[in-house]
Design a protein around this motif. Structure first.
Motif, PDB file in Angstrom:
ATOM      1  N   UNK A   1      65.261  39.885 -11.706  1.00  0.00           N
ATOM      2  CA  UNK A   1      66.241  40.861 -12.186  1.00  0.00           C
ATOM      3  C   UNK A   1      65.958  41.214 -13.640  1.00  0.00           C
ATOM      4  N   UNK A   2      66.078  42.509 -13.935  1.00  0.00           N
ATOM      5  CA  UNK A   2      65.994  42.968 -15.321  1.00  0.00           C
ATOM      6  C   UNK A   2      67.305  43.646 -15.690  1.00  0.00           C
ATOM      7  N   UNK A   3      68.036  43.031 -16.597  1.00  0.00           N
ATOM      8  CA  UNK A   3      69.289  43.587 -17.120  1.00  0.00           C
ATOM      9  C   UNK A   3      68.987  44.111 -18.524  1.00  0.00           C
ATOM     10  N   UNK A   4      69.060  45.428 -18.682  1.00  0.00           N
ATOM     11  CA  UNK A   4      68.774  46.053 -19.968  1.00  0.00           C
ATOM     12  C   UNK A   4      70.065  46.297 -20.740  1.00  0.00           C
ATOM     13  N   UNK A   5      70.051  46.015 -22.030  1.00  0.00           N
ATOM     14  CA  UNK A   5      71.169  46.430 -22.870  1.00  0.00           C
ATOM     15  C   UNK A   5      71.157  47.952 -22.962  1.00  0.00           C
ATOM     16  N   UNK A   6      72.313  48.563 -22.781  1.00  0.00           N
ATOM     17  CA  UNK A   6      72.343  50.017 -22.652  1.00  0.00           C
ATOM     18  C   UNK A   6      72.057  50.755 -23.957  1.00  0.00           C
ATOM     19  N   UNK A   7      72.160  50.077 -25.083  1.00  0.00           N
ATOM     20  CA  UNK A   7      71.827  50.776 -26.320  1.00  0.00           C
ATOM     21  C   UNK A   7      70.325  50.992 -26.470  1.00  0.00           C
TER      22      UNK A   7
ATOM     23  N   UNK B   1      77.219  53.960 -25.958  1.00  0.00           N
ATOM     24  CA  UNK B   1      77.640  53.174 -24.803  1.00  0.00           C
ATOM     25  C   UNK B   1      79.096  53.468 -24.442  1.00  0.00           C
ATOM     26  N   UNK B   2      79.587  54.608 -24.880  1.00  0.00           N
ATOM     27  CA  UNK B   2      80.921  55.098 -24.547  1.00  0.00           C
ATOM     28  C   UNK B   2      80.773  56.501 -23.965  1.00  0.00           C
ATOM     29  N   UNK B   3      81.830  57.032 -23.324  1.00  0.00           N
ATOM     30  CA  UNK B   3      81.706  58.375 -22.754  1.00  0.00           C
ATOM     31  C   UNK B   3      81.181  59.375 -23.782  1.00  0.00           C
ATOM     32  N   UNK B   4      80.243  60.260 -23.396  1.00  0.00           N
ATOM     33  CA  UNK B   4      79.821  60.537 -22.020  1.00  0.00           C
ATOM     34  C   UNK B   4      78.615  59.747 -21.539  1.00  0.00           C
ATOM     35  N   UNK B   5      78.262  58.653 -22.186  1.00  0.00           N
ATOM     36  CA  UNK B   5      77.159  57.780 -21.749  1.00  0.00           C
ATOM     37  C   UNK B   5      75.857  58.578 -21.598  1.00  0.00           C
ATOM     38  N   UNK B   6      75.539  59.371 -22.605  1.00  0.00           N
ATOM     39  CA  UNK B   6      74.408  60.297 -22.511  1.00  0.00           C
ATOM     40  C   UNK B   6      73.069  59.569 -22.596  1.00  0.00           C
ATOM     41  N   UNK B   7      72.124  60.074 -21.842  1.00  0.00           N
ATOM     42  CA  UNK B   7      70.740  59.582 -21.841  1.00  0.00           C
ATOM     43  C   UNK B   7      70.059  60.020 -23.135  1.00  0.00           C
ATOM     44  N   UNK B   8      69.436  59.095 -23.840  1.00  0.00           N
ATOM     45  CA  UNK B   8      68.752  59.374 -25.094  1.00  0.00           C
ATOM     46  C   UNK B   8      67.249  59.471 -24.813  1.00  0.00           C
TER      47      UNK B   8
ATOM     48  N   UNK C   1      81.545  50.856 -16.124  1.00  0.00           N
ATOM     49  CA  UNK C   1      80.636  49.768 -15.762  1.00  0.00           C
ATOM     50  C   UNK C   1      79.446  50.223 -14.917  1.00  0.00           C
ATOM     51  N   UNK C   2      79.197  51.515 -14.911  1.00  0.00           N
ATOM     52  CA  UNK C   2      78.024  52.060 -14.226  1.00  0.00           C
ATOM     53  C   UNK C   2      76.743  51.648 -14.952  1.00  0.00           C
ATOM     54  N   UNK C   3      75.677  51.455 -14.199  1.00  0.00           N
ATOM     55  CA  UNK C   3      74.344  51.258 -14.800  1.00  0.00           C
ATOM     56  C   UNK C   3      73.776  52.648 -15.114  1.00  0.00           C
ATOM     57  N   UNK C   4      74.281  53.229 -16.186  1.00  0.00           N
ATOM     58  CA  UNK C   4      74.038  54.641 -16.473  1.00  0.00           C
ATOM     59  C   UNK C   4      72.550  54.967 -16.618  1.00  0.00           C
TER      60      UNK C   4
ATOM     61  N   UNK D   1      57.434  42.070  -3.972  1.00  0.00           N
ATOM     62  CA  UNK D   1      58.127  41.705  -5.206  1.00  0.00           C
ATOM     63  C   UNK D   1      59.303  42.649  -5.391  1.00  0.00           C
ATOM     64  N   UNK D   2      60.497  42.096  -5.350  1.00  0.00           N
ATOM     65  CA  UNK D   2      61.710  42.862  -5.626  1.00  0.00           C
ATOM     66  C   UNK D   2      62.004  42.781  -7.114  1.00  0.00           C
ATOM     67  N   UNK D   3      62.045  43.938  -7.748  1.00  0.00           N
ATOM     68  CA  UNK D   3      62.405  44.042  -9.160  1.00  0.00           C
ATOM     69  C   UNK D   3      63.759  44.727  -9.190  1.00  0.00           C
ATOM     70  N   UNK D   4      64.804  43.979  -9.514  1.00  0.00           N
ATOM     71  CA  UNK D   4      66.168  44.494  -9.418  1.00  0.00           C
ATOM     72  C   UNK D   4      66.575  45.075 -10.769  1.00  0.00           C
ATOM     73  N   UNK D   5      66.899  46.357 -10.773  1.00  0.00           N
ATOM     74  CA  UNK D   5      67.084  47.139 -11.995  1.00  0.00           C
ATOM     75  C   UNK D   5      68.560  47.234 -12.370  1.00  0.00           C
ATOM     76  N   UNK D   6      68.894  46.818 -13.585  1.00  0.00           N
ATOM     77  CA  UNK D   6      70.282  46.820 -14.051  1.00  0.00           C
ATOM     78  C   UNK D   6      70.353  47.219 -15.515  1.00  0.00           C
ATOM     79  N   UNK D   7      71.573  47.586 -15.937  1.00  0.00           N
ATOM     80  CA  UNK D   7      71.856  47.754 -17.363  1.00  0.00           C
ATOM     81  C   UNK D   7      73.324  47.433 -17.602  1.00  0.00           C
ATOM     82  N   UNK D   8      73.657  47.143 -18.846  1.00  0.00           N
ATOM     83  CA  UNK D   8      75.024  46.774 -19.197  1.00  0.00           C
ATOM     84  C   UNK D   8      75.214  47.032 -20.687  1.00  0.00           C
ATOM     85  N   UNK D   9      76.454  47.285 -21.084  1.00  0.00           N
ATOM     86  CA  UNK D   9      76.740  47.483 -22.501  1.00  0.00           C
ATOM     87  C   UNK D   9      76.278  46.264 -23.314  1.00  0.00           C
ATOM     88  N   UNK D  10      75.836  46.528 -24.512  1.00  0.00           N
ATOM     89  CA  UNK D  10      75.255  45.458 -25.320  1.00  0.00           C
ATOM     90  C   UNK D  10      76.303  44.539 -25.942  1.00  0.00           C
TER      91      UNK D  10
END
Length: 272
Positions: free
Chosen positions: A220-226, A232-239, A41-44, A142-151
């Motif tokens: 708040x900005x919640x980005x879909x991690x895809x 969106x599974x281990x190793x949650x690599x940056x593309x 559940x990390x915001x990878x 202006x606070x821009x709160x940065x998030x991500x989550x599995x899609x």
């Protein structure tokens, strides 16, 4: 390990990153089961995603993992989404509803309070101080709160999450021009989807700090991690290819907000 890292800038924009940290103290790590140790559940890579996008932006990053304590939950642990599945101040399950602790090793009330003081409170003290600092410079922050989550997370929401999930708690945490500017830019991003105040309306951070009447706006900005991970599974690599495309749109959003900050009306009430 310090609970928070601060990169100071002189822009009116402050980026909050409460869920990118992966540090878990050894004594807590020893109580997690195999599911918990995946840290799913990390915001990878959200810190990498936003790094350098807006020269002069301040970044306030939590170094601790949300399984230690969730920096985007109220200290009192009330639910922000009554009647919906969610996780608490010190989560005992992951986003799929699976236990993350060994049997009998869940944190006690005393444990939770100790974690709040050691981790949650310093993060928010730093965030509040940075918002006050840039507001002193510009008369506005202006606070821009940065998030991500599995899609896809059936336990939390149906179907596939939109790519850009913008939250302002139904236009209570910022001037309407801020949310409309962000939404307009997100909707112009070819190949992406966007929604305002959908499943994610802004967490405790956005709701707590967003006080337009006091010249502090929060979104708040919640980005879909895809949108930026290889999988969106281990190793949650940056593309890199996905992320470079996404960063262009995020940079435009932040630039729009910085320009907008110059023209927003400022009230006489400067109480934080």
């Amino acid at each position: 390990m310090q609970p928070v890292e601060i990169i100071q800038g002189n822009s009116p924009i402050v980026l909050g990153l409460p869920h990118t940290g992966t540090h878990i103290p050894d004594e807590i790590l020893a109580t997690l089961n195999d599911t918990g140790k995946i840290l799913a559940d990390t915001d990878w890579h959200v810190d990498r995603l936003y790094s350098g996008l807006l020269p002069g932006a301040t970044m306030v990053c939590a170094n601790f993992h949300r399984y230690v304590i969730d920096a985007n939950r109220a200290p009192s642990d009330e639910s922000l989404y009554p009647g919906q599945n969610t996780t608490g101040l010190c989560p005992t399950t992951d986003f799929d509803g699976r236990p993350i602790y060994l049997d009998g090793k869940e944190p006690t009330a005393q444990d939770i309070e100790a974690r709040r003081l050691a981790w949650h409170a310093p993060y928010h003290a730093a965030l509040a101080a940075e918002l006050e600092r840039v507001k002193t410079i510009h008369g506005i922050a202006i606070l821009y709160d940065c998030h991500s989550i599995r899609s896809h997370i059936p336990f939390l929401f149906e179907g596939k999450l939109p790519d850009f999930n913008i939250g302002t708690n139904n236009t209570t945490t910022c001037d309407a021009r801020i949310e409309q500017a962000v939404l307009a830019r997100a909707k112009r991003a070819s190949g992406y989807t966007a929604i305002l105040n959908g499943r994610f309306k802004g967490g405790w951070t956005t709701r707590h700090y967003g006080k337009p009447q006091n010249n502090v706006h929060a979104i708040q900005m919640e980005l879909a991690q895809d949108t930026h991970l290889t999988t969106e599974t281990p190793p949650f690599a940056y593309d890199l290819q996905k992320s470079d495309a996404l960063r262009a749109h995020l940079a435009a959003i932040l630039s729009d907000l910085q320009n907008l900050a110059k023209s927003l009306p400022k009230t006489d009430n400067n109480t934080f």
